[in-house]
Design an enzyme around this catalytic site. Structure first.
Site, PDB file in Angstrom:
ATOM      1  N   MET A 132       0.847  -1.188   0.000  1.00  0.00           N
ATOM      2  CA  MET A 132       0.000   0.000   0.000  1.00  0.00           C
ATOM      3  C   MET A 132       0.889   1.248   0.000  1.00  0.00           C
ATOM      4  O   MET A 132       0.445   2.342   0.363  1.00  0.00           O
ATOM      5  CB  MET A 132      -0.944  -0.013   1.204  1.00  0.00           C
ATOM      6  CG  MET A 132      -1.883  -1.215   1.160  1.00  0.00           C
ATOM      7  SD  MET A 132      -3.430  -0.955   2.023  1.00  0.00           S
ATOM      8  CE  MET A 132      -2.840  -0.702   3.664  1.00  0.00           C
ATOM      9  N   ALA A 138       4.073   3.925   0.912  1.00  0.00           N
ATOM     10  CA  ALA A 138       4.809   4.415   2.083  1.00  0.00           C
ATOM     11  C   ALA A 138       5.934   3.405   2.375  1.00  0.00           C
ATOM     12  O   ALA A 138       6.052   2.874   3.487  1.00  0.00           O
ATOM     13  CB  ALA A 138       3.894   4.617   3.285  1.00  0.00           C
ATOM     14  N   HIS A 176       9.598  -3.336   3.039  1.00  0.00           N
ATOM     15  CA  HIS A 176       9.102  -3.583   1.668  1.00  0.00           C
ATOM     16  C   HIS A 176      10.283  -3.842   0.733  1.00  0.00           C
ATOM     17  O   HIS A 176      10.222  -4.737  -0.122  1.00  0.00           O
ATOM     18  CB  HIS A 176       8.363  -2.352   1.133  1.00  0.00           C
ATOM     19  CG  HIS A 176       7.115  -2.011   1.876  1.00  0.00           C
ATOM     20  ND1 HIS A 176       6.984  -0.860   2.614  1.00  0.00           N
ATOM     21  CD2 HIS A 176       5.938  -2.661   1.971  1.00  0.00           C
ATOM     22  CE1 HIS A 176       5.769  -0.813   3.137  1.00  0.00           C
ATOM     23  NE2 HIS A 176       5.112  -1.893   2.773  1.00  0.00           N
ATOM     24  N   GLN A 187     -10.255  -2.513   2.672  1.00  0.00           N
ATOM     25  CA  GLN A 187      -9.720  -3.186   3.856  1.00  0.00           C
ATOM     26  C   GLN A 187      -9.617  -2.259   5.074  1.00  0.00           C
ATOM     27  O   GLN A 187      -9.103  -2.656   6.117  1.00  0.00           O
ATOM     28  CB  GLN A 187      -8.373  -3.833   3.553  1.00  0.00           C
ATOM     29  CG  GLN A 187      -7.200  -2.880   3.348  1.00  0.00           C
ATOM     30  CD  GLN A 187      -5.964  -3.623   2.865  1.00  0.00           C
ATOM     31  OE1 GLN A 187      -5.896  -4.072   1.727  1.00  0.00           O
ATOM     32  NE2 GLN A 187      -4.983  -3.779   3.743  1.00  0.00           N
ATOM     33  N   SER A 214       4.628   1.165   7.807  1.00  0.00           N
ATOM     34  CA  SER A 214       4.313   2.462   7.195  1.00  0.00           C
ATOM     35  C   SER A 214       3.671   3.388   8.219  1.00  0.00           C
ATOM     36  O   SER A 214       3.704   4.598   8.069  1.00  0.00           O
ATOM     37  CB  SER A 214       3.350   2.266   6.025  1.00  0.00           C
ATOM     38  OG  SER A 214       3.911   1.366   5.107  1.00  0.00           O
ATOM     39  N   ARG A 215       3.072   2.810   9.250  1.00  0.00           N
ATOM     40  CA  ARG A 215       2.387   3.630  10.254  1.00  0.00           C
ATOM     41  C   ARG A 215       3.348   4.271  11.247  1.00  0.00           C
ATOM     42  O   ARG A 215       2.938   5.147  12.008  1.00  0.00           O
ATOM     43  CB  ARG A 215       1.370   2.782  11.030  1.00  0.00           C
ATOM     44  CG  ARG A 215       0.230   2.276  10.164  1.00  0.00           C
ATOM     45  CD  ARG A 215      -0.651   1.327  10.945  1.00  0.00           C
ATOM     46  NE  ARG A 215      -1.531   0.597  10.051  1.00  0.00           N
ATOM     47  CZ  ARG A 215      -2.728   1.009   9.670  1.00  0.00           C
ATOM     48  NH1 ARG A 215      -3.189   2.152  10.114  1.00  0.00           N
ATOM     49  NH2 ARG A 215      -3.459   0.291   8.834  1.00  0.00           N
TER      50      ARG A 215
HETATM   51  O1  PAF Z   1      -0.023  -5.771   3.531  1.00  0.00           O
HETATM   52  C1  PAF Z   1      -0.462  -4.851   2.823  1.00  0.00           C
HETATM   53  O2  PAF Z   1       0.212  -3.854   2.573  1.00  0.00           O
HETATM   54  C2  PAF Z   1      -1.864  -4.961   2.250  1.00  0.00           C
HETATM   55  O3  PAF Z   1      -2.732  -5.560   3.137  1.00  0.00           O
HETATM   56  C3  PAF Z   1      -1.907  -5.655   0.870  1.00  0.00           C
HETATM   57  C4  PAF Z   1      -1.464  -7.106   0.986  1.00  0.00           C
HETATM   58  C5  PAF Z   1      -1.016  -4.918  -0.098  1.00  0.00           C
HETATM   59  C6  PAF Z   1      -3.340  -5.645   0.337  1.00  0.00           C
HETATM   60  O4  PAF Z   1      -3.824  -4.350   0.189  1.00  0.00           O
END
Ligand code: PAF
Length: 279
Positions: free
Chosen positions: A30, A32, A37, A61, A186-187
C-alpha cells in the site's frame, strides 16, 4: 522501471514476459515504502526473473474511514526507492481502475476472519482477500512475497489460495526491524519521538517471551507479557496471544507450531508485531 496505472497496459506488457517464460515475482503493497518492503523486493529478485510491485491503498480493507484518509501516500519517494532497488515494474492503479461500483465480495475464510486482528478490524480480511485476489488475477505471479509482520494476513491469503486453487506460490519474508527492535511499518511515521520510545515495549516483550519460552509455561508467559505492555504509559494493549501458528487459537503444551502475536495502540497509531516461538 516501467510504471503502469491501467490494468490493460500492465496485462499487455506482462503477457509478453509470460510468453518468454520469465518467472514473475510479485510484492503487493500500500506504498509508504520502508526497508521492510524493499527487503521483500530483494528476496523476490533472488527468486524470480521479473519483480512487480503494486502500490494501492485499498479502501475495502479499512474499517475506519479516518485511518484510510490519513494513510501516508508519499508516491514520489516510493518511486525513487523502487528505482534504487531496481524493481522492474510498478503497478499503481486508481480506485476506479480496481473496483466497479457496488461490488460484492465474501470469501469463507472461517475463524481467521474473527480472531485477533479480525476481531479488532471487522471486514478487514474480506477487503484484503478481495484486492489480493484481483491483483493476482491481473499480475498472474508465479510467486508472491508478503512480510511476516502481517502474520495473520499471510494465513488468510494462504487460505484464499487454497480455497480458490490459485496457481501462485506464497513466501513469507522475515520482519524488518529498526536497530532498536521496532518492527518497520508504514504507520511508524505517525509516532512522535515519545510514542516511538513507548512502542519499543512490543518488540521487547516479544523478545522476552521468545527468550523465556517453555511450552509448559504458556499461560504465565502470556500473563506477564500482558502486564508488561499494560504497564507501559501511552500504550493501550489490544491483544497479546501465544497461539497455534496455523489456527491462531491459544496454544497449549501440545501445540506443534507456535507464534506470539501482539497489537496495541500507541497514541493514536495501531501497531502489530509477532515472533515465531516454535517453527
Ligand atoms: O499488507 C499490505 O500492505 C496490504 O494488506 C496488501 C497485501 C497490499 C493488500 O492491500
Amino acid at each position: 522501471m516501467k510504471h503502469f496505472t491501467t490494468i490493460q497496459s500492465l496485462v499487455q506488457h506482462l503477457s509478453g514476459l509470460h510468453k518468454k517464460g520469465l518467472s514473475i515475482g510479485f510484492v503487493p503493497t500500500m506504498g509508504a515504502l520502508h526497508n521492510g518492503h524493499l527487503s521483500l523486493i530483494r528476496i523476490a529478485q533472488q527468486q524470480c526473473d521479473i519483480v512487480v510491485c503494486s502500490i494501492f491503498v485499498n479502501p475495502t480493507q479499512f474499517n475506519d474511514p479516518r485511518d484510510l484518509e490519513k494513510y501516508p501516500r508519499p508516491i514520489a519517494e516510493d518511486i525513487k526507492k523502487l528505482e534504487q532497488v531496481k524493481a522492474d515494474i510498478l503497478f499503481e492503479p486508481r480506485v476506479k481502475e480496481m473496483y466497479a461500483d457496488n461490488e460484492h465480495w465474501h470469501l469463507p475464510i472461517g475463524e481467521l476472519e474473527h480472531l485477533l486482528e479480525g476481531a479488532s478490524r471487522p471486514g478487514h480480511y474480506q477487503g484484503v482477500t478481495q484486492v489480493v485476489n484481483k491483483l493476482f488475477a491481473i499480475v498472474k505471479p508465479d510467486v508472491a512475497f508478503f512480510g511476516q509482520k502481517d502474520y495473520q494476513q499471510f494465513l488468510v491469503i494462504s487460505r484464499m489460495v487454497t480455497l480458490l486453487n490459485l496457481p501462485v506460490k506464497l513466501i513469507m519474508c522475515p520482519i524488518a526491524r529498526e536497530t532498536d527492535g521496532l518492527a518497520m511499518s508504514s504507520r511508524n511515521v505517525h509516532l512522535s519521538a515519545t510514542e516511538r520510545q513507548n512502542a519499543l515495549i512490543l518488540s521487547k516483550t516479544l523478545n522476552r517471551v521468545k527468550h523465556n519460552f517453555n511450552s509448559d509455561d504458556i499461560w504465565r508467559l502470556k500473563l506477564e507479557a500482558e502486564r508488561a505492555i499494560a504497564a507501559q504509559p501511552g500504550v493501550e494493549l489490544s491483544y497479546f496471544e501465544i497461539a497455534d501458528a496455523e489456527t491462531l487459537h491459544a496454544a497449549t503444551a501440545n501445540t506443534p507450531h507456535i507464534v506470539a502475536l501482539v497489537a496495541a495502540k500507541v497514541g493514536n497509531t495501531r501497531l502489530i508485531d509477532n515472533v515465531i516461538l516454535v517453527d
